[in-house]
Scaffold this active site. Structure first.
Site, PDB file in Angstrom:
ATOM      1  CG  HIS A  27      -5.785  -2.026   0.487  1.00 50.73           C
ATOM      2  ND1 HIS A  27      -4.756  -1.700  -1.763  1.00 50.73           N
ATOM      3  CD2 HIS A  27      -5.153  -2.011   0.765  1.00 50.73           C
ATOM      4  CE1 HIS A  27      -4.517  -0.290  -1.415  1.00 50.73           C
ATOM      5  NE2 HIS A  27      -3.783  -0.915   0.291  1.00 50.73           N
TER       6      HIS A  27
ATOM      7  CG  ASP B 131      -6.773  -1.443  -4.375  1.00 52.89           C
ATOM      8  OD1 ASP B 131      -7.665  -0.790  -2.939  1.00 52.89           O
ATOM      9  OD2 ASP B 131      -5.317  -1.870  -4.279  1.00 52.89           O
TER      10      ASP B 131
ATOM     11  CB  SER C 285      -1.087   0.338   1.560  1.00 55.70           C
ATOM     12  OG  SER C 285      -2.006   0.959   1.016  1.00 55.70           O
TER      13      SER C 285
END
Length: 434
Positions: free
Chosen positions: A366, A331, A242
């Site tokens: 995600h 995501d 991330s």
């Protein structure tokens, strides 16, 4: 017909293993056609309980083998050998927004596997318990060493594989939630890669000064790996998740100190102001955050559309080491899929696309974690960005597809790291089984 408790035999093999290791759940001494529920219960470190359950029917020999027999209902259906783990969810009555992550890797994740009579869906403590066993899931294999690192004002933990080494090294960068998260680094060390888990958002120096760390902080962490006597200084990677993926790309392309054998970016993005500070990676366009019908925050539009201005994204065309991108096509937190497409195009134009590998997963979200980590579509999230904010973040993904993606991505990530970090070396026993 009731089954006496002592008649039913439940076995889980191995009962003690790494979290990415499959196990076999076998129930024997049942009556043919007997209906039962297999239940998994885990109490995590914060005291919350997570459960999964599945309905089965014994075969003609009175056996249920979870690795071969289909679940007829419950938190998952069909033949799913590890469904009792990846479909774990907060027990009824739990507060909303929970996410399961192991904070103390020196202790195992304990899961109680139980067998109940009939096809049950709730109130398991009140049901007829036929058999029960506790299994241990570890992030640290035997012999892996955990070494806290404070030199250079770092907040970090180094995990060294079992044996004398020297080993390839890896710098593990988590996302915008901050904290020192050790579970992935511990698991990588269990597979033969010395890994340094680094906190770079909630470190002491930031708390004291109110200022985020700069590039020197990451270069200091790299030097710790490079100069360690049990680490091969010429064989170091960075893995970023991330927000940490953005830092990884930035360091891999622009740092004059960090020289990588390879890089892995999970659910990340290359969009960031190149002349700005690391904290500006996602500091702009907060007004683009919007809520879905359940009041869950969708952040992906903050960085969309992917800019055409080269000063607003990492010039991956300059990348000189192999890069693995892992992205979920659903995501909702980061435009990782769109970013991967743009990075591929940039690298093709620059002539270095041969360095790029993309693992893209339909209906995955995600939070692409190690295998069998329970799926979390949304959870409470406190971002330690400037300014900090707390929200119910929508991560995206669909239970089965996301769980499949986690398993596949982890296996291929290990292959990628081994190929690039060990190369023509003889790695020896890379896998450690408990």
């Amino acid at each position: 017909m009731d089954m006496k408790q002592h008649c039913v035999k439940l076995s889980v093999q191995p009962s003690r293993g790494l979290v990415d290791e499959k196990f076999t759940v076998l129930v024997q001494n049942l009556l043919p056609g007997f209906q039962l529920t297999i239940h998994a219960l885990h109490q995590c470190e914060d005291g919350h309980s997570w459960e999964a359950f599945a309905h089965y029917t014994a075969d003609a020999t009175g056996i249920v083998n979870v690795s071969q027999d289909p679940s007829l209902g419950g938190t998952y259906s069909g033949v799913e050998p590890m469904g009792l783990l990846w479909s774990l969810r907060p027990a009824p009555g739990s507060k909303t927004g929970l996410r399961l992550r192991k904070m103390n890797v020196q202790t195992p994740m304990g899961v109680t596997i139980s067998v109940y009579q009939g096809h049950q869906t709730e109130g398991f403590l009140d049901q007829v318990l036929l058999a029960s066993v506790v299994v241990e899931r570890w992030y640290m294999a035997p012999g892996v060493r955990r070494v806290p690192i404070t030199e250079g004002r770092l907040t970090a933990t180094l995990f060294l594989p079992s044996g004398p080494g020297p080993f390839p090294g890896l710098l593990d960068l988590s996302g915008a939630g901050g904290k020192l998260l050790e579970y992935r680094a511990a698991l990588l060390a269990s597979h033969g890669i010395a890994s340094l888990a680094l906190d770079y958002l909630t470190v002491k120096i930031t708390r004291e000064t109110g200022k985020m760390v700069d590039n020197d902080y990451f270069e200091t962490a790299y030097r710790v790996l490079e100069q360690h006597p049990q680490i091969l200084g010429s064989r170091i990677a960075i893995l970023g998740l991330s927000f940490g993926a953005g830092v990884t790309l930035r360091m891999a392309v622009y740092s004059q100190v960090i020289k990588l054998r390879c890089a892995v970016c999970i659910s990340g993005c290359h969009v960031q102001p190149i002349d700005g500070h690391v904290e500006q990676i996602n500091a702009k366009n907060i007004e683009k955050i919007h809520l879905d019908k359940d009041n869950q925050s969708i952040l992906r539009d903050m960085l969309l559309p992917i800019p055409t201005d080269p000063s607003l994204k990492v010039d991956v065309g300059r990348l000189q080491c192999p890069l693995l991108l892992v992205v979920g096509e659903d995501d909702q937190n980061w435009p990782s899929y769109e970013s991967a497409i743009d990075m591929r195009e940039m690298m093709e134009r620059a002539g270095n696309s041969h360095l790029l590998t993309v693992l893209s997963y339909k209906n995955a979200g995600h939070l692409i974690e190690p295998p069998f980590t329970p799926f979390t579509r949304a959870s409470t999230f406190k971002a330690v960005t400037n300014p900090p904010f707390t929200m119910m973040a929508l991560w995206g993904g669909e239970l089965v597809a996301h769980s499949r993606a986690q398993e596949d991505a982890w296996r291929k990530t290990l292959v990628f790291l081994r190929e690039n970090l060990y190369g023509d070396m003889k790695p020896g026993a890379l896998f450690s089984n408990l």
